[in-house]
Scaffold this active site. Structure first.
Site, PDB file in Angstrom:
ATOM      1  N   GLU A 176      -4.260   8.006  -4.495  1.00  0.00           N
ATOM      2  CA  GLU A 176      -4.440   7.011  -6.288  1.00  0.00           C
ATOM      3  C   GLU A 176      -5.517   7.735  -5.731  1.00  0.00           C
ATOM      4  O   GLU A 176      -6.405   7.666  -5.505  1.00  0.00           O
ATOM      5  CB  GLU A 176      -4.032   5.741  -5.905  1.00  0.00           C
ATOM      6  CG  GLU A 176      -3.195   5.359  -5.696  1.00  0.00           C
ATOM      7  CD  GLU A 176      -3.024   3.250  -5.306  1.00  0.00           C
ATOM      8  OE1 GLU A 176      -3.769   3.148  -4.986  1.00  0.00           O
ATOM      9  OE2 GLU A 176      -2.007   2.759  -4.708  1.00  0.00           O
ATOM     10  N   HIS A 222      -0.767   0.240 -10.333  1.00  0.00           N
ATOM     11  CA  HIS A 222      -1.553  -0.417  -8.807  1.00  0.00           C
ATOM     12  C   HIS A 222      -2.069  -1.702  -9.895  1.00  0.00           C
ATOM     13  O   HIS A 222      -3.486  -1.888  -9.890  1.00  0.00           O
ATOM     14  CB  HIS A 222      -2.441   0.330  -8.606  1.00  0.00           C
ATOM     15  CG  HIS A 222      -2.934  -0.914  -7.066  1.00  0.00           C
ATOM     16  ND1 HIS A 222      -3.864   0.098  -5.871  1.00  0.00           N
ATOM     17  CD2 HIS A 222      -3.023  -1.250  -6.916  1.00  0.00           C
ATOM     18  CE1 HIS A 222      -3.416  -0.701  -4.536  1.00  0.00           C
ATOM     19  NE2 HIS A 222      -3.559  -2.037  -4.994  1.00  0.00           N
ATOM     20  N   ARG A 279       1.309  -1.245   0.557  1.00  0.00           N
ATOM     21  CA  ARG A 279      -0.257   0.243   0.049  1.00  0.00           C
ATOM     22  C   ARG A 279       0.920   1.678  -0.124  1.00  0.00           C
ATOM     23  O   ARG A 279       1.595   1.156   0.314  1.00  0.00           O
ATOM     24  CB  ARG A 279      -0.761  -0.136   1.577  1.00  0.00           C
ATOM     25  CG  ARG A 279      -2.382  -1.268   1.032  1.00  0.00           C
ATOM     26  CD  ARG A 279      -2.833  -0.660   0.786  1.00  0.00           C
ATOM     27  NE  ARG A 279      -4.159  -0.925   0.097  1.00  0.00           N
ATOM     28  CZ  ARG A 279      -4.760  -2.137  -0.754  1.00  0.00           C
ATOM     29  NH1 ARG A 279      -3.689  -2.313  -2.104  1.00  0.00           N
ATOM     30  NH2 ARG A 279      -5.556  -2.617  -0.318  1.00  0.00           N
TER      31      ARG A 279
END
Length: 321
Positions: free
Chosen positions: A261, A279, A232
């Site tokens: 993000e 991601h 993360r």
């Protein structure tokens, strides 16, 4: 009389999941700013939630869903859900473990190789026509590296198995040692960082790990240091990472995740010694299909009275008398 159908809230654009839910449930879709209005209209009737993890399910939002029984999270990480608040209410939270382990492990090794061997930079070199002026410069190698994994859960173990084939030394840091792995455990992250030159982060997000990889840890890696983050964005102190990359405190980084993000800091975009990906660790049709099916199966199992299939550790299941 036809029984009333269960109302389910779908958060974060999950069209495949929604198509599978629609024959059984009444599905309400929302994301971002749409959520407030939808919850105002339908909140008291919502009994289940399917979430992609992009929208925060905090205590305040949970309080507006008084009938909520279960939250099915699309992904292994569930730090967007206030699991403590959910547990207080007796709300079950599930995630999608196991089905993405191999995909993410393959990807993590690929990102490590791409970062070490500077594959994106070499691709840009060819596309810009620069090969006509001379060869791409020599770069670093994986051959003389020691890899420290930050985290040794299901995916971490699969990554370590793959890295073993490259015959590089592997050590790991986690809260507790894993007796089922042959790699040396470091109880202190900073101590491990001083002994390795490559850190690969694969651990949960959330308050307990926020900023865990900070300036001192990065400095301990040294000028040949490489950071790979497939965990993360929150586990890394992003400003400290930018400074470490700019100053040469470390050599390079490969990042699939970011603190905010999809907004990637301009400072990272301007650097040539970092590989930036959107991601996509589990982003294949095969694996995302398995993840979506498990979200659906958790909701079906719960409302069929069979209980959750993959409850997270914090969730109140099995029930205690």
């Amino acid at each position: 009389m036809t029984p009333e159908r269960v109302q389910v809230l779908s958060l974060g654009e999950l069209p495949d999941v929604e198509r599978q839910l629609e024959p059984t449930f009444d599905v309400h879709r929302a994301t971002g700013p749409e959520i407030d209005g939808l919850v105002t209209r339908h909140g008291p009737a919502i009994r289940g939630v399917a979430t992609r993890g992009r929208d925060r399910l905090d205590a305040a939002l949970l309080a507006r869903l008084p009938a909520l029984e279960v939250i099915a999270n699309y992904g292994v990480g569930y730090d967007s859900i206030d699991v403590v608040a959910a547990a207080r209410r007796g709300i079950v939270v599930t995630n999608t473990p196991e089905v993405l382990n191999d995909e993410v492990a393959d990807f993590a090794v690929a990102l490590l190789l791409a970062t070490v061997r500077r594959l994106p930079q070499a691709d840009r070199f060819v596309r810009a026509g620069r090969w006509l002026q001379g060869n791409f410069p020599l770069g670093p190698t994986l051959r003389d590296r020691t890899v420290g994994l930050v985290g040794m859960g299901r995916i971490g173990k699969r990554i370590a198995q793959r890295l073993s084939a490259f015959e590089v030394p592997i050590v790991y840091h986690s809260r507790t040692a894993r007796p089922d792995v042959p790699y040396r455990h470091h109880p202190e992250l900073l101590a491990m960082a001083k002994e390795v030159d490559t850190l690969l982060a694969i651990l949960p997000g959330g308050p307990a790990t926020k900023g865990l990889i900070d300036a001192p840890v990065l400095a301990a890696l040294g000028p040949d240091g490489i950071l790979i983050n497939v965990a993360r964005g929150s586990v890394v102190d992003e400003p400290a990472l930018v400074e470490a990359l700019r100053s040469g405190t470390i050599l390079a980084a490969g990042l699939d995740v970011f603190a905010d993000e999809p907004r990637v800091p301009q400072a990272l975009l301007e650097l040539d010694n970092v590989v930036l990906l959107p991601h996509v660790g589990s982003a294949t049709h095969h694996t995302r299909g398995l993840m979506g099916r498990l979200v659906v199966d958790n909701l079906l199992a719960w409302f069929d009275g069979r209980g959750p299939l993959t409850p997270v550790p914090e969730t109140p299941w099995p029930r205690t008398a």
